[in-house]
Design a protein around this motif. Structure first.
Motif, PDB file in Angstrom:
ATOM      1  N   ARG A 165       6.475  17.289 -23.323  1.00 14.07           N
ATOM      2  CA  ARG A 165       7.255  16.058 -23.161  1.00 14.07           C
ATOM      3  C   ARG A 165       8.563  16.075 -23.953  1.00 14.07           C
ATOM      4  N   LEU A 166       9.022  17.232 -24.330  1.00 17.44           N
ATOM      5  CA  LEU A 166      10.237  17.295 -25.143  1.00 17.44           C
ATOM      6  C   LEU A 166      11.443  16.744 -24.399  1.00 17.44           C
ATOM      7  N   ALA A 167      11.529  16.990 -23.095  1.00 16.04           N
ATOM      8  CA  ALA A 167      12.690  16.533 -22.329  1.00 16.04           C
ATOM      9  C   ALA A 167      12.823  15.015 -22.350  1.00 16.04           C
ATOM     10  N   SER A 168      11.707  14.311 -22.492  1.00 15.67           N
ATOM     11  CA  SER A 168      11.731  12.853 -22.582  1.00 15.67           C
ATOM     12  C   SER A 168      11.638  12.381 -24.028  1.00 15.67           C
ATOM     13  N   LEU A 169      11.943  13.299 -24.955  1.00 21.04           N
ATOM     14  CA  LEU A 169      11.967  13.020 -26.399  1.00 21.04           C
ATOM     15  C   LEU A 169      10.603  12.618 -26.944  1.00 21.04           C
ATOM     16  N   GLY A 170       9.573  13.260 -26.399  1.00 20.46           N
ATOM     17  CA  GLY A 170       8.246  13.127 -26.984  1.00 20.46           C
ATOM     18  C   GLY A 170       7.408  12.026 -26.351  1.00 20.46           C
ATOM     19  N   PRO A 171       6.205  11.848 -26.953  1.00 17.60           N
ATOM     20  CA  PRO A 171       5.741  12.502 -28.181  1.00 17.60           C
ATOM     21  C   PRO A 171       5.350  13.964 -27.972  1.00 17.60           C
ATOM     22  N   ILE A 172       5.563  14.763 -29.008  1.00 15.48           N
ATOM     23  CA  ILE A 172       5.206  16.173 -28.952  1.00 15.48           C
ATOM     24  C   ILE A 172       4.070  16.445 -29.929  1.00 15.48           C
ATOM     25  N   GLN A 173       3.405  17.574 -29.718  1.00 19.17           N
ATOM     26  CA  GLN A 173       2.250  17.923 -30.549  1.00 19.17           C
ATOM     27  C   GLN A 173       2.455  19.226 -31.333  1.00 19.17           C
ATOM     28  N   GLY A 174       3.344  20.087 -30.866  1.00 15.43           N
ATOM     29  CA  GLY A 174       3.535  21.375 -31.515  1.00 15.43           C
ATOM     30  C   GLY A 174       2.255  22.187 -31.496  1.00 15.43           C
ATOM     31  N   VAL A 175       2.042  22.974 -32.554  1.00 14.32           N
ATOM     32  CA  VAL A 175       0.842  23.822 -32.622  1.00 14.32           C
ATOM     33  C   VAL A 175      -0.263  23.142 -33.419  1.00 14.32           C
ATOM     34  N   PHE A 176      -0.195  21.805 -33.540  1.00 12.36           N
ATOM     35  CA  PHE A 176      -1.144  21.087 -34.393  1.00 12.36           C
ATOM     36  C   PHE A 176      -2.136  20.226 -33.613  1.00 12.36           C
ATOM     37  N   GLY A 177      -2.043  20.222 -32.293  1.00 14.89           N
ATOM     38  CA  GLY A 177      -3.071  19.583 -31.478  1.00 14.89           C
ATOM     39  C   GLY A 177      -2.802  18.152 -31.093  1.00 14.89           C
ATOM     40  N   THR A 178      -2.328  17.319 -32.022  1.00 10.60           N
ATOM     41  CA  THR A 178      -2.049  15.914 -31.746  1.00 10.60           C
ATOM     42  C   THR A 178      -0.711  15.529 -32.360  1.00 10.60           C
ATOM     43  N   ARG A 179      -0.143  14.437 -31.855  1.00  8.51           N
ATOM     44  CA  ARG A 179       1.143  13.983 -32.385  1.00  8.51           C
ATOM     45  C   ARG A 179       0.995  13.471 -33.814  1.00  8.51           C
ATOM     46  N   ASN A 180      -0.145  12.844 -34.120  1.00  8.19           N
ATOM     47  CA  ASN A 180      -0.345  12.346 -35.476  1.00  8.19           C
ATOM     48  C   ASN A 180      -0.413  13.488 -36.479  1.00  8.19           C
ATOM     49  N   GLU A 181      -1.081  14.572 -36.094  1.00 13.61           N
ATOM     50  CA  GLU A 181      -1.191  15.714 -37.000  1.00 13.61           C
ATOM     51  C   GLU A 181       0.158  16.396 -37.172  1.00 13.61           C
ATOM     52  N   LEU A 182       0.903  16.565 -36.087  1.00 18.27           N
ATOM     53  CA  LEU A 182       2.249  17.135 -36.205  1.00 18.27           C
ATOM     54  C   LEU A 182       3.119  16.261 -37.099  1.00 18.27           C
ATOM     55  N   GLY A 183       3.083  14.952 -36.880  1.00 16.35           N
ATOM     56  CA  GLY A 183       3.901  14.052 -37.681  1.00 16.35           C
ATOM     57  C   GLY A 183       3.545  14.114 -39.150  1.00 16.35           C
ATOM     58  N   PHE A 184       2.248  14.184 -39.453  1.00 18.83           N
ATOM     59  CA  PHE A 184       1.835  14.238 -40.855  1.00 18.83           C
ATOM     60  C   PHE A 184       2.241  15.551 -41.501  1.00 18.83           C
ATOM     61  N   VAL A 185       2.050  16.660 -40.785  1.00 17.66           N
ATOM     62  CA  VAL A 185       2.470  17.960 -41.323  1.00 17.66           C
ATOM     63  C   VAL A 185       3.982  17.972 -41.541  1.00 17.66           C
ATOM     64  N   ALA A 186       4.733  17.390 -40.616  1.00 19.91           N
ATOM     65  CA  ALA A 186       6.190  17.327 -40.772  1.00 19.91           C
ATOM     66  C   ALA A 186       6.575  16.459 -41.965  1.00 19.91           C
ATOM     67  N   LEU A 187       5.801  15.414 -42.243  1.00 21.43           N
ATOM     68  CA  LEU A 187       6.067  14.585 -43.416  1.00 21.43           C
ATOM     69  C   LEU A 187       5.808  15.371 -44.704  1.00 21.43           C
ATOM     70  N   ILE A 188       4.702  16.124 -44.729  1.00 22.16           N
ATOM     71  CA  ILE A 188       4.428  16.998 -45.886  1.00 22.16           C
ATOM     72  C   ILE A 188       5.575  17.992 -46.047  1.00 22.16           C
ATOM     73  N   ALA A 189       6.068  18.514 -44.926  1.00 21.40           N
ATOM     74  CA  ALA A 189       7.182  19.455 -44.969  1.00 21.40           C
ATOM     75  C   ALA A 189       8.443  18.777 -45.505  1.00 21.40           C
ATOM     76  N   LEU A 190       8.674  17.524 -45.113  1.00 26.85           N
ATOM     77  CA  LEU A 190       9.856  16.795 -45.569  1.00 26.85           C
ATOM     78  C   LEU A 190       9.839  16.655 -47.096  1.00 26.85           C
TER      79      LEU A 190
END
Length: 435
Positions: A165-190
């Motif tokens: 769903r990237l073309a519609s600006l998400g939500p995306i999951q990346g290699v983490f399975g769910t959008r919540n998990e991707l978002g949390f990992v990205a927050l840890i990364a931030l």
């Protein structure tokens, strides 16, 4: 023919296995595995992931053995961590399936061992750099795959859980399975990239691009849970750096004011929780959580003290099967670390988990407030993020979340251990002074 006293390994091999370079590589692999479990499972299945984890434990054991002279063992493990893991282990005896519970406790212990290795063998700044390197790699891979799925082929990659769903600006999951998990990992990364940049651990240009990468992933995840956690982390960051800039003589007043503010905010949010829940509803996501928690509360009434036994991520067996059937959804967790712990380990485990997380957070916060280096802020902010996300996700109990919790709790305990302080203040046996 070698004599019995001859070394089994050449000196060059022993030097390498006991080197800081080898320890750094093992730590980086541990975080890559911890945060990349969904990707590994998707590619090579559970047997492959278990083999990787066991292999890492073997490498960590070898590294610990050859670097044993560098270790300081006194006061390493927080008692709260020992109590929580111990109660989870004991719960095998009353779990509905002792085999499943035993395997899952072993999985919990495996990541706990890896967290112990990282905490005792790597300095805090080295931990930050290892986490930063792992997350940069995984977030870049996530965006590349999202571009491939959502733009180039315009098809989901189902075995990875990528919906394209990237073309519609998400939500995306990346290699983490769910959008919540991707978002949390990205927050840890931030948080991690910000500390790396502030401590000049990486080039400034790399730091800026890394922060942009993490921020983009947070936004594209479209996770209301992570947006809420981000807001809490932002407020905590402002409060922490405000305390750090205050004179040491009045810093305790600021600490008391912050603690009082947190308590008052908690009471107010609880008083108007209905409106807060409506504001955070974001469709049916919160309704699903509330319905599940109500059903879990009903089942918990039969085992309030000891719970149903530790299983970690939910298996497809009673009572977890019954919960999913009753709610009409398929849930792999209780969608809250606090509720999950209460359900699986009862009131005793719930109190132990609160003590583990609470003591680690208080210690890390005090360290970050008093220590000159900004690297200590990483421990405090990561624990703030874990404590907050645990309200709506069970991330802190599994794999990368549990790994971070173990690392941060041990690091905070080693730097601010009441047992160590007591040992220094209580004199050992010696000659009785004359009057």
């Amino acid at each position: 023919m070698a004599t019995p006293s001859a070394p089994l390994l050449p000196s060059a091999a022993r030097d390498f296995l006991g080197s800081a370079m080898f320890a750094s590589a093992v730590a980086s692999l541990i975080f890559l595995t911890g945060f990349g479990t969904h990707l590994i499972r998707s590619l090579i299945g559970w047997p492959g992931l278990v083999a990787v984890v066991l292999g890492l434990i073997g490498l960590a054991a070898v590294s610990l053995w050859f670097r044993r002279s560098h270790l300081e063992w006194h006061g390493t493990l927080p008692i709260s961590l020992i109590v929580f893991v111990g109660w989870a282990t004991v719960s095998i005896s009353w779990a509905t399936s002792t085999t499943v519970s035993g395997v899952r406790v072993g999985y919990l212990l495996a990541f706990g061992v890896l967290g112990f290795y990282v905490a005792v063998l790597r300095d805090t700044i080295q931990v930050v750099r290892a986490v930063g390197g792992a997350l940069r790699t995984l977030l870049i891979v996530s965006l590349v795959l999202e571009v491939f799925s959502g733009v180039l082929i315009d098809m989901p990659i189902r075995f990875l859980g990528i919906e394209g769903r990237l073309a519609s600006l998400g939500p995306i999951q990346g290699v983490f399975g769910t959008r919540n998990e991707l978002g949390f990992v990205a927050l840890i990364a931030l948080i991690t990239f910000a500390v790396e940049t502030l401590t000049h651990s990486i080039p400034r240009t790399l730091g800026r691009w890394s922060l942009l990468l993490a921020a983009v992933c947070v936004l594209l995840s479209g996770s209301p849970v992570v947006i809420g956690v981000l807001a809490v982390v932002a407020v905590a960051s402002l409060a922490l750096f405000g305390v750090r800039r205050a004179p040491a003589s009045v810093r305790w007043i600021w600490q008391i004011a912050i603690a009082a503010g947190v308590i008052i905010a908690g009471v107010l949010i609880w008083a108007v929780r209905g409106r807060v829940l409506s504001f955070l509803n974001a469709g049916s996501e919160l309704e699903t959580r509330l319905r599940l928690w109500q059903e879990m509360e009903r089942y918990l009434a039969t085992n309030p003290l000891q719970g149903w036994g530790w299983v970690g991520a939910w298996p497809t067996s009673p009572p977890f099967l019954w919960l999913n059937l009753a709610t009409g959804t398929v849930n792999g967790t209780g969608l809250s670390a606090y509720v999950d712990v209460y359900f699986q380990l009862g009131l005793v485990g719930f109190v132990a988990f609160l003590a583990l997380l609470g003591l680690a957070l208080v210690r890390a916060w005090l360290l970050a407030s008093d220590k000159k280096s900004v690297v200590y802020a990483w421990l405090a902010l990561i624990l703030v993020a874990l404590a907050t996300v645990s309200l709506a996700e069970s991330s802190a109990l599994f794999e990368s979340g549990w790994l971070l919790l173990v690392v941060c709790s041990i690091k905070a305990s080693r730097s601010m251990s009441w047992r160590e302080a007591l040992r220094r203040r209580v004199p050992g046996p010696g000659p009785v002074p004359s009057e």
